[in-house]
Design a protein around this motif. Structure first.
Motif, short mmCIF file in Angstrom:
data_model
loop_
_atom_site.label_atom_id
_atom_site.label_comp_id
_atom_site.label_asym_id
_atom_site.label_seq_id
_atom_site.Cartn_x
_atom_site.Cartn_y
_atom_site.Cartn_z
N ILE A 104 3.04 4.46 13.94
CA ILE A 104 4.29 4.50 13.16
C ILE A 104 4.03 5.13 11.78
O ILE A 104 4.80 5.96 11.30
N LEU A 105 2.90 4.74 11.18
CA LEU A 105 2.57 5.32 9.87
C LEU A 105 2.32 6.82 9.98
O LEU A 105 2.70 7.59 9.10
N CYS A 106 1.69 7.21 11.09
CA CYS A 106 1.44 8.64 11.31
C CYS A 106 2.76 9.42 11.35
O CYS A 106 2.85 10.52 10.82
N LEU A 107 3.76 8.82 11.97
CA LEU A 107 5.05 9.50 12.09
C LEU A 107 5.73 9.63 10.72
O LEU A 107 6.43 10.61 10.46
N ALA A 108 5.51 8.63 9.87
CA ALA A 108 6.20 8.63 8.57
C ALA A 108 5.49 9.46 7.52
O ALA A 108 6.07 9.75 6.48
N MET A 128 0.82 -1.21 0.00
CA MET A 128 0.00 0.00 0.00
C MET A 128 0.85 1.26 0.00
O MET A 128 0.49 2.27 -0.61
N GLY A 129 1.98 1.21 0.70
CA GLY A 129 2.85 2.39 0.76
C GLY A 129 3.35 2.76 -0.63
O GLY A 129 3.36 3.93 -1.02
N LYS A 170 6.38 -2.55 5.21
CA LYS A 170 6.74 -2.32 3.81
C LYS A 170 6.61 -0.85 3.44
O LYS A 170 7.30 -0.38 2.54
N ALA A 171 5.71 -0.15 4.10
CA ALA A 171 5.47 1.26 3.73
C ALA A 171 6.52 2.20 4.33
O ALA A 171 6.78 3.26 3.77
N ILE A 206 2.50 6.21 -2.72
CA ILE A 206 3.54 7.12 -3.22
C ILE A 206 3.45 7.26 -4.74
O ILE A 206 3.58 8.35 -5.29
N THR A 207 3.18 6.14 -5.41
CA THR A 207 3.10 6.19 -6.88
C THR A 207 1.89 7.01 -7.33
O THR A 207 1.98 7.76 -8.30
#
Lengths: 109, 148
Positions: free
Chosen positions: B75-79, A44-45, B118-119, A49-50
């Motif tokens: 963690i996603l919020c931080l990134a 998903m990341g 992965k993100a 981004i894409t």
């Protein structure tokens, strides 16, 4: 104005195709599931981004819906391929045909 | 004002961050501030009789089945930049809910964590590349003025 002759990356092309296939506005969860059904899943990341990069290139339009009740008031972001994005896809297909004009015959014979 | 924020939806960490940001951010209008306050209040409200967050009291101390891991969301919020948090987290949660229905909570939680891991790389490198660009521009400006 987006440069529709700029080459599309593999994931960029897949995402544009998934959005065109959806036939209108889609959000990321739907795009992810379309890719998954096609056996071409990506994290998903990377998809996020894409999609943002495609927006910066001018191939996508996006808008943010209002806060939704279902998930703590979060807003969904909807993406739609614009005319430049469709042109870029056509350009990509044309390049592929030029590189390998007999692809269909070669595969079926 | 949206008062129907889902109680116990597991957004406590992001609600805290957003509430604190909303106090200091000049970009936000009154609606955004009120919305942030409602989210924060809902997420941190406690059941006085039990002394636990409301969602835990309602479910006997167990986290609701459809709530993704708080730490992963944090963690996603931080990134992510604040303006982009909703887009990614909302989609991840929608997929998480579908996976809970299909495969159960454990597999869905594993999937959520794996997507988070992965993100992180791409998101952080994107953030750094943006900062890197500013650093190069700053260095060029500095060099221009110091060599004049």
């Amino acid at each position: 104005m987006a440069d529709t002759r700029a080459p599309l990356g593999e994931l960029e092309e897949k995402l544009l195709l998934a959005l065109v296939g959806a036939g209108g506005e889609s959000h990321m969860a739907d795009i992810y599931e379309r890719l998954e059904k096609a056996g071409r899943t990506s994290p998903m990341g990377s998809i996020f981004i894409t999609l943002e990069r495609l927006g910066e290139k001018g191939f996508l339009e996006s808008r943010i819906e209002g806060p939704r009740v279902e998930r703590g008031g979060r807003s969904r972001k909807l993406y739609r391929v614009n005319a430049e994005g469709q042109m870029a896809l056509k350009e990509s297909e044309r390049t592929r045909r030029m590189l390998f004009p007999n692809m269909v015959w070669g595969l079926t014979s | 004002m949206n008062r129907h924020v889902e109680r116990g939806s597991g957004h406590e960490c992001t609600a805290d961050i957003r509430f604190l940001q909303s106090l200091s951010s000049p970009e936000l209008d009154d609606f955004d501030r009120r919305l942030a306050f409602v989210r924060w209040k809902d997420a941190t409200s406690r059941d006085d009789a039990v002394g636990k967050p409301a969602f835990m009291a309602q479910t006997g101390g167990e986290r609701p089945a459809r709530t993704p891991a708080r730490a992963a969301a944090f963690i996603l919020c931080l990134a992510l930049p604040r303006t982009e948090q909703d887009a990614l987290l909302e989609s991840l949660e929608a997929l998480f809910e579908r996976r809970v229905e299909q495969f159960g909570r454990n597999w869905a939680t594993f999937w959520y964590w794996s997507e988070t891991v992965k993100a992180i790389g791409p998101l952080v490198s994107r953030k750094l590349s943006r900062w890197g660009l500013f650093a190069v521009i700053g260095k060029a400006v500095q060099t221009y003025f110091t060599t004049r």
